[in-house]
Design a protein around this motif. Structure first.
Motif, PDB file in Angstrom:
ATOM      1  N   ASP A   1      -2.711   4.429 -10.816  1.00 42.46           N
ATOM      2  CA  ASP A   1      -1.442   3.889 -10.315  1.00 42.46           C
ATOM      3  C   ASP A   1      -0.569   4.943  -9.645  1.00 42.46           C
ATOM      4  O   ASP A   1       0.614   4.705  -9.396  1.00 42.46           O
ATOM      5  CB  ASP A   1      -0.662   3.240 -11.462  1.00 42.46           C
ATOM      6  CG  ASP A   1      -1.319   1.955 -11.937  1.00 42.46           C
ATOM      7  OD1 ASP A   1      -2.052   1.335 -11.153  1.00 42.46           O
ATOM      8  OD2 ASP A   1      -1.097   1.584 -13.104  1.00 42.46           O
TER       9      ASP A   1
ATOM     10  N   ALA B   1       3.885   8.376  -5.090  1.00 42.17           N
ATOM     11  CA  ALA B   1       4.284   6.985  -5.304  1.00 42.17           C
ATOM     12  C   ALA B   1       3.567   6.452  -6.543  1.00 42.17           C
ATOM     13  O   ALA B   1       2.504   6.942  -6.921  1.00 42.17           O
ATOM     14  CB  ALA B   1       3.934   6.140  -4.082  1.00 42.17           C
ATOM     15  N   ARG B   2       4.186   5.420  -7.141  1.00 45.06           N
ATOM     16  CA  ARG B   2       3.584   4.800  -8.316  1.00 45.06           C
ATOM     17  C   ARG B   2       3.506   3.293  -8.093  1.00 45.06           C
ATOM     18  O   ARG B   2       4.462   2.681  -7.615  1.00 45.06           O
ATOM     19  CB  ARG B   2       4.406   5.107  -9.556  1.00 45.06           C
ATOM     20  CG  ARG B   2       3.800   4.526 -10.809  1.00 45.06           C
ATOM     21  CD  ARG B   2       4.392   4.970 -12.127  1.00 45.06           C
ATOM     22  NE  ARG B   2       5.716   5.490 -12.092  1.00 45.06           N
ATOM     23  CZ  ARG B   2       6.165   6.430 -12.948  1.00 45.06           C
ATOM     24  NH1 ARG B   2       5.372   6.948 -13.862  1.00 45.06           N
ATOM     25  NH2 ARG B   2       7.411   6.837 -12.885  1.00 45.06           N
ATOM     26  N   ARG B   3       2.353   2.729  -8.471  1.00 46.80           N
ATOM     27  CA  ARG B   3       2.182   1.274  -8.393  1.00 46.80           C
ATOM     28  C   ARG B   3       3.073   0.631  -9.454  1.00 46.80           C
ATOM     29  O   ARG B   3       3.114   1.061 -10.602  1.00 46.80           O
ATOM     30  CB  ARG B   3       0.720   0.891  -8.633  1.00 46.80           C
ATOM     31  CG  ARG B   3       0.444  -0.571  -8.360  1.00 46.80           C
ATOM     32  CD  ARG B   3      -0.979  -1.010  -8.704  1.00 46.80           C
ATOM     33  NE  ARG B   3      -1.976   0.031  -8.688  1.00 46.80           N
ATOM     34  CZ  ARG B   3      -2.837   0.250  -7.689  1.00 46.80           C
ATOM     35  NH1 ARG B   3      -2.813  -0.504  -6.613  1.00 46.80           N
ATOM     36  NH2 ARG B   3      -3.745   1.227  -7.786  1.00 46.80           N
ATOM     37  N   GLN B   4       3.777  -0.406  -9.043  1.00 47.32           N
ATOM     38  CA  GLN B   4       4.682  -1.126  -9.917  1.00 47.32           C
ATOM     39  C   GLN B   4       3.943  -2.291 -10.593  1.00 47.32           C
ATOM     40  O   GLN B   4       2.865  -2.689 -10.151  1.00 47.32           O
ATOM     41  CB  GLN B   4       5.877  -1.641  -9.113  1.00 47.32           C
ATOM     42  CG  GLN B   4       6.630  -0.544  -8.361  1.00 47.32           C
ATOM     43  CD  GLN B   4       7.176   0.520  -9.284  1.00 47.32           C
ATOM     44  OE1 GLN B   4       8.012   0.237 -10.135  1.00 47.32           O
ATOM     45  NE2 GLN B   4       6.697   1.761  -9.136  1.00 47.32           N
TER      46      GLN B   4
ATOM     47  N   ARG C   1       8.342   5.130  -4.329  1.00 51.41           N
ATOM     48  CA  ARG C   1       8.304   6.596  -4.400  1.00 51.41           C
ATOM     49  C   ARG C   1       8.891   7.073  -5.723  1.00 51.41           C
ATOM     50  O   ARG C   1       9.929   6.594  -6.163  1.00 51.41           O
ATOM     51  CB  ARG C   1       9.099   7.207  -3.249  1.00 51.41           C
ATOM     52  CG  ARG C   1       8.392   7.065  -1.924  1.00 51.41           C
ATOM     53  CD  ARG C   1       9.192   7.668  -0.797  1.00 51.41           C
ATOM     54  NE  ARG C   1       8.404   7.630   0.432  1.00 51.41           N
ATOM     55  CZ  ARG C   1       8.876   7.942   1.618  1.00 51.41           C
ATOM     56  NH1 ARG C   1      10.140   8.328   1.747  1.00 51.41           N
ATOM     57  NH2 ARG C   1       8.107   7.880   2.691  1.00 51.41           N
TER      58      ARG C   1
ATOM     59  N   SER D   1       3.257  -3.680  -6.077  1.00 51.01           N
ATOM     60  CA  SER D   1       3.869  -2.942  -4.970  1.00 51.01           C
ATOM     61  C   SER D   1       3.968  -1.460  -5.355  1.00 51.01           C
ATOM     62  O   SER D   1       3.681  -1.078  -6.486  1.00 51.01           O
ATOM     63  CB  SER D   1       5.252  -3.513  -4.642  1.00 51.01           C
ATOM     64  OG  SER D   1       6.146  -3.275  -5.718  1.00 51.01           O
ATOM     65  N   TRP D   2       4.371  -0.642  -4.390  1.00 51.96           N
ATOM     66  CA  TRP D   2       4.477   0.804  -4.591  1.00 51.96           C
ATOM     67  C   TRP D   2       5.898   1.267  -4.337  1.00 51.96           C
ATOM     68  O   TRP D   2       6.567   0.767  -3.425  1.00 51.96           O
ATOM     69  CB  TRP D   2       3.535   1.540  -3.647  1.00 51.96           C
ATOM     70  CG  TRP D   2       2.092   1.307  -3.959  1.00 51.96           C
ATOM     71  CD1 TRP D   2       1.339   0.237  -3.575  1.00 51.96           C
ATOM     72  CD2 TRP D   2       1.239   2.148  -4.725  1.00 51.96           C
ATOM     73  NE1 TRP D   2       0.063   0.373  -4.053  1.00 51.96           N
ATOM     74  CE2 TRP D   2      -0.027   1.538  -4.762  1.00 51.96           C
ATOM     75  CE3 TRP D   2       1.427   3.368  -5.375  1.00 51.96           C
ATOM     76  CZ2 TRP D   2      -1.106   2.101  -5.434  1.00 51.96           C
ATOM     77  CZ3 TRP D   2       0.343   3.936  -6.037  1.00 51.96           C
ATOM     78  CH2 TRP D   2      -0.902   3.294  -6.065  1.00 51.96           C
TER      79      TRP D   2
ATOM     80  N   ILE E   1      -5.353   8.525  -4.084  1.00 54.73           N
ATOM     81  CA  ILE E   1      -4.935   7.592  -5.134  1.00 54.73           C
ATOM     82  C   ILE E   1      -5.756   7.848  -6.379  1.00 54.73           C
ATOM     83  O   ILE E   1      -6.977   7.986  -6.314  1.00 54.73           O
ATOM     84  CB  ILE E   1      -5.110   6.124  -4.687  1.00 54.73           C
ATOM     85  CG1 ILE E   1      -4.238   5.832  -3.468  1.00 54.73           C
ATOM     86  CG2 ILE E   1      -4.771   5.171  -5.831  1.00 54.73           C
ATOM     87  CD1 ILE E   1      -4.417   4.445  -2.892  1.00 54.73           C
TER      88      ILE E   1
ATOM     89  N   THR F   1      -4.334   9.258   2.255  1.00 55.35           N
ATOM     90  CA  THR F   1      -3.673   9.054   0.968  1.00 55.35           C
ATOM     91  C   THR F   1      -4.663   9.324  -0.159  1.00 55.35           C
ATOM     92  O   THR F   1      -5.824   8.914  -0.084  1.00 55.35           O
ATOM     93  CB  THR F   1      -3.155   7.610   0.868  1.00 55.35           C
ATOM     94  OG1 THR F   1      -2.191   7.409   1.899  1.00 55.35           O
ATOM     95  CG2 THR F   1      -2.508   7.336  -0.470  1.00 55.35           C
TER      96      THR F   1
ATOM     97  N   ARG G   1       0.874  -1.175   0.000  1.00 58.83           N
ATOM     98  CA  ARG G   1       0.000   0.000   0.000  1.00 58.83           C
ATOM     99  C   ARG G   1       0.908   1.221   0.000  1.00 58.83           C
ATOM    100  O   ARG G   1       2.014   1.156   0.537  1.00 58.83           O
ATOM    101  CB  ARG G   1      -0.880   0.032   1.254  1.00 58.83           C
ATOM    102  CG  ARG G   1      -1.752  -1.193   1.449  1.00 58.83           C
ATOM    103  CD  ARG G   1      -2.489  -1.163   2.793  1.00 58.83           C
ATOM    104  NE  ARG G   1      -1.584  -0.844   3.893  1.00 58.83           N
ATOM    105  CZ  ARG G   1      -1.828   0.072   4.840  1.00 58.83           C
ATOM    106  NH1 ARG G   1      -2.938   0.757   4.844  1.00 58.83           N
ATOM    107  NH2 ARG G   1      -0.951   0.298   5.787  1.00 58.83           N
ATOM    108  N   PRO G   2       0.486   2.327  -0.570  1.00 57.78           N
ATOM    109  CA  PRO G   2       1.341   3.520  -0.558  1.00 57.78           C
ATOM    110  C   PRO G   2       1.777   3.907   0.853  1.00 57.78           C
ATOM    111  O   PRO G   2       2.914   4.339   1.062  1.00 57.78           O
ATOM    112  CB  PRO G   2       0.467   4.605  -1.190  1.00 57.78           C
ATOM    113  CG  PRO G   2      -0.543   3.874  -1.996  1.00 57.78           C
ATOM    114  CD  PRO G   2      -0.777   2.564  -1.290  1.00 57.78           C
TER     115      PRO G   2
END
Length: 126
Positions: free
Chosen positions: A85, A104-107, A114, A111-112, A82, A80, A14-15
């Motif tokens: 992503d 942050a960006r979702r991979q 920065r 996962s996240w 959102i 947060t 989570r972020p």
């Protein structure tokens, strides 16, 4: 560091996990682990008035900062935001003025990491 140790590091699912992992790794003196919380081309607004660009430079910066063994305390995150992503996370500083903020960006694995980091203050390295 061994590939096994790197593979065993907890990922931010989570972020909000990024801040907790940052505190844990910083307090363990793990500059490599802190840098792994950032994307390869991340930008950090530090030193004051400047910026540090890229995971390798962020690792070098944190190695210098963590050499003095500063202690970081967990902080309750602000809500947060959102959108798809991309996430905006932040925490209030102890003095109550302003806030620290991170994008942050979702991979691809969910996962996240920065992408942008605006810290409040990092103790100077000696």
């Amino acid at each position: 560091m061994s590939d096994l140790k790197k593979a065993l590091r907890e990922k931010a699912l989570r972020p909000e996990d990024l801040t907790r992992l940052f505190v844990e790794r910083s307090n363990a003196g793990d500059a490599v682990g802190v840098a792994e919380l950032y994307e390869e081309d991340a930008v950090m607004a530090y030193p004051p008035g400047g910026r540090t660009v890229g995971r390798a430079a962020i690792e070098e910066l944190w190695a210098s900062v963590l050499a003095d063994a500063p202690r970081f305390e967990p902080e309750a995150p602000l809500p947060t935001l959102i959108s798809g992503d991309i996430a905006l996370t932040s925490t209030p500083p102890r003095d109550g003025a302003g806030a620290r903020a991170q994008v942050a960006r979702r991979q691809p694995d969910g996962s996240w990491l920065r992408l942008l980091d605006q810290p409040e203050f990092i103790p100077p390295a000696h």
